[in-house]
Structures are given as structure tokens and as C-alpha cells.
Enzyme design. Structure first.
Site, PDB file in Angstrom:
ATOM      1  CE  LYS A 153      -3.749  -2.735   2.183  1.00  0.00           C
ATOM      2  NZ  LYS A 153      -4.451  -3.034   3.348  1.00  0.00           N
ATOM      3  CD  GLN A 166      -3.341  -4.393   6.655  1.00  0.00           C
ATOM      4  OE1 GLN A 166      -3.273  -3.537   5.788  1.00  0.00           O
ATOM      5  NE2 GLN A 166      -3.548  -5.716   6.031  1.00  0.00           N
ATOM      6  CG  ASP A 220      -9.731  -0.876   4.748  1.00  0.00           C
ATOM      7  OD1 ASP A 220      -9.238  -1.333   3.417  1.00  0.00           O
ATOM      8  OD2 ASP A 220      -9.096  -1.199   5.756  1.00  0.00           O
TER       9      ASP A 220
END
Ligand code: BQF
Length: 299
Positions: A53, A97, A120
Site C-alpha cells: 500500500k 490493518q 476500507d
């Protein structure tokens, strides 16, 4: 028949180049898009994903920030890191994460993310918007990447029976919600299967589009696939391989070679859905910038 390989690495690169072009325009207007990642502990797979990322951001000309916390960090410390990024005007979008350490209430952490920065799409507000078909929802990157791949590969979804194996909140459920939307890349008849589904092969054999996200290496075998089906393999499993450099290799949830003899199109692992996930995270970050600036949202 031998199936067409759907090259997510190439498609993902194209999308990241499109993102880079738009970033350049924003930078010229004085806005540098910024993506943040909070990484807690040192799960080896998460380390790889977070690195992917950060690299994608830098290549696209975005700002990238990774906040690392020790695996022993308390829930309050993680929430404080979320609050920091919520308040940071140089960060348009960020994510936490997962998986988080066992002592942490993941739902509570995800609810703390400012929904306008929730790239997300895991905050309940964005989950609700997605279910309602609100275009301002952040679409979870993996299922959004699958839809983008179907669109760009010219695979007709309207009227197709999509069977999704797996009901996770990260992939299976949002995948179903996207494929039943009205509009391009949607209009599927959608079935979601899971560990308690009775006679799974009889259901998967009905799929025109089969999306597999259960996390079990080579779970889907050729006898479970209708001839000519499009098979999308979301699984990323590490299996021991003494001949491989790192002692393991990656395999999907689909038994690739035999299934490729039956399907019309199939995604490889690696190089299939994974790179699309990264690309769509970049796209979501641009969406965050636009929405925060009061600019119109694309689809
Ligand atoms: C490739 C992910 C499961 C659980 C949490 C490219 C990635 C993976 C594979 C990647 C994933 C999977 C990510 C490939 C991010 C996708 O070439 O095949 C990129 O970095 N991903 C994640 O952040 O969290 C996960 C899978």
C-alpha cells in the site's frame, strides 16, 4: 477449453496509472492526497500488504503514512492513533490493518474511524450506505476490485448467477451487495454460500460467476464448476514449498489448473484479485479527497 487468465497485475497497474494522472492534477491545484495505515504488531502477511500500500501511494504521487504500534499496544493506544489520523488534515483516507491482536475489540476500533476517511469501507455507516446503494459509500477494496475486473474484462454481469463462497464482512458480504446493485457491474442474481451451506457443489455448479473467498487452499475443484463459468479466486494461502525461496508459495482457494480446463476465465494467485485490491484502495483515497472537497463523486 482452457480459460482466459484475468491479469489483475496488468489491470491494477493501469488503474494505478489513472490514479497517478488524477493525483498530478490535484497536486497542481495544491492538494496532495494522503493515505494512512495503522499497523499493530508484526503479522508477516500484514507487513507485506502494508508495504504494498505504501509503495502504491508513492508511485501514484500520494502522501503515505504508516503508523506502527507494538503488538502489545492497548486498545486505548490504538484508538488514540485513529484519533490522530482523524484529525490530520494531510491524511484524506486511512485504514487499520487487520487482523488486530486478540485483546483488541476490532469493531470498536473500526467505529472510531471518521466515516469520511474510511477508505476500507468498514465503518457501519459506510456498510449501511453500500447496502442502500448510496454512491458516496466507500466500497471495500477487494470486492470493488472484482467488479472493476469484470467491467474492464467485458464480462457481462447483468442477469448472471453469481455464487459467492464465503460470508466475511471484508469480502463475501460486500461482494454480494455490489453484485446485486442496479447498474454496470451489477444486476446479478446472487447466492452467498458458507461453511454451513448444504451440498455446496450443487450450488457452485449453478454459478455463471463464481467468487471464492473462504481461505482454504485449493478448496474449489473442477467438479464444482460449471463449464464456461468465470472463476474469481480471492484466496491467498501460504503453502509449504521447500523449492521456493521463502519456503512457501501462494495458492488460491481454487485448484487452478484443473478448474482452468473447465472455466472460460479465471484469476491467478498471485497476480489476480490482490493487485486490484491495492488499486481500488488508491481509487477510494481519491474518492475521499473529492468528497471532502465537496466535488461531485463519480459512480
Ligand atoms: C498479488 C488481504 C487477506 C486478509 C487481509 C498483490 C496483495 C496481495 C496479493 C495485497 C490482502 C490481499 C491485503 C497480490 C492487501 C491483497 O500479486 O497477488 C497485493 O497487498 N493485498 C490486505 O491488506 O489485507 C488482507 C488478504
Amino acid at each position: 477449453m482452457t480459460a482466459r487468465r484475468l491479469d489483475g497485475a496488468a489491470l491494477g497497474k493501469t488503474i494505478r496509472e489513472e490514479v497517478a494522472a488524477e493525483v498530478a492534477l490535484l497536486v497542481a491545484d495544491g492538494i496532495r492526497p494522503g493515505l494512512g495505515v495503522i499497523l499493530v504488531g508484526e503479522d508477516p502477511a500484514s507487513e507485506v500488504y502494508v508495504r504494498n500500500k505504501g509503495r502504491a501511494c508513492e508511485e501514484a504521487g500520494m502522501k503515505s503514512v504508516t503508523r506502527r504500534l507494538d503488538g502489545t499496544a492497548s486498545e486505548e493506544e490504538i484508538l488514540a492513533a485513529v484519533d490522530d489520523l482523524n484529525a490530520d488534515e494531510s491524511i484524506h483516507g486511512f485504514l487499520v490493518q487487520t487482523p488486530l491482536p486478540k485483546h483488541v475489540d476490532t469493531e470498536r476500533v473500526l467505529r472510531r474511524v471518521d466515516p469520511s476517511k474510511d477508505v476500507d469501507g468498514f465503518h457501519p455507516l459506510n456498510v449501511g450506505k453500500l447496502v442502500l446503494g448510496d454512491p458516496t459509500a466507500f466500497k471495500p477494496a477487494t470486492p470493488s476490485g472484482v467488479v472493476q475486473m469484470l467491467l474492464r474484462e467485458g464480462i457481462e454481469t447483468a442477469g448472471a448467477h453469481a455464487v459467492i463462497v464465503g460470508r466475511s464482512t471484508i469480502v463475501g458480504r460486500p461482494m454480494a451487495n455490489l453484485l446485486i446493485q442496479n447498474g454496470p457491474g451489477g444486476n446479478c442474481t446472487t447466492t452467498v454460500c458458507h461453511s454451513r451451506s448444504r451440498d455446496l457443489p450443487s450450488i457452485t455448479r449453478q454459478a455463471d460467476i463464481l467468487v471464492v473467498a473462504i481461505g482454504r487452499a485449493k478448496f474449489v475443484t473442477a467438479d464444482m464448476v460449471k463449464p464456461g463459468a468465470v472463476v474469481i479466486d480471492v484466496g491467498i494461502n501460504r503453502v509449504e514449498d521447500a523449492t521456493a525461496k521463502r519456503g512457501y508459495r501462494l495458492v488460491g482457494d481454487v485448484d487452478f489448473e484443473p478448474v482452468a480446463e473447465v472455466a472460460s476465465a479465471i484469476t491467478p494467485v498471485p497476480g489476480g484479485v490482490g493487485p486490484m485490491t491495492i488499486a481500488m484502495l488508491m481509487v477510494n483515497t481519491l474518492q475521499a479527497v473529492r468528497q471532502q472537497a465537496g466535488l461531485p463523486v463519480g459512480k
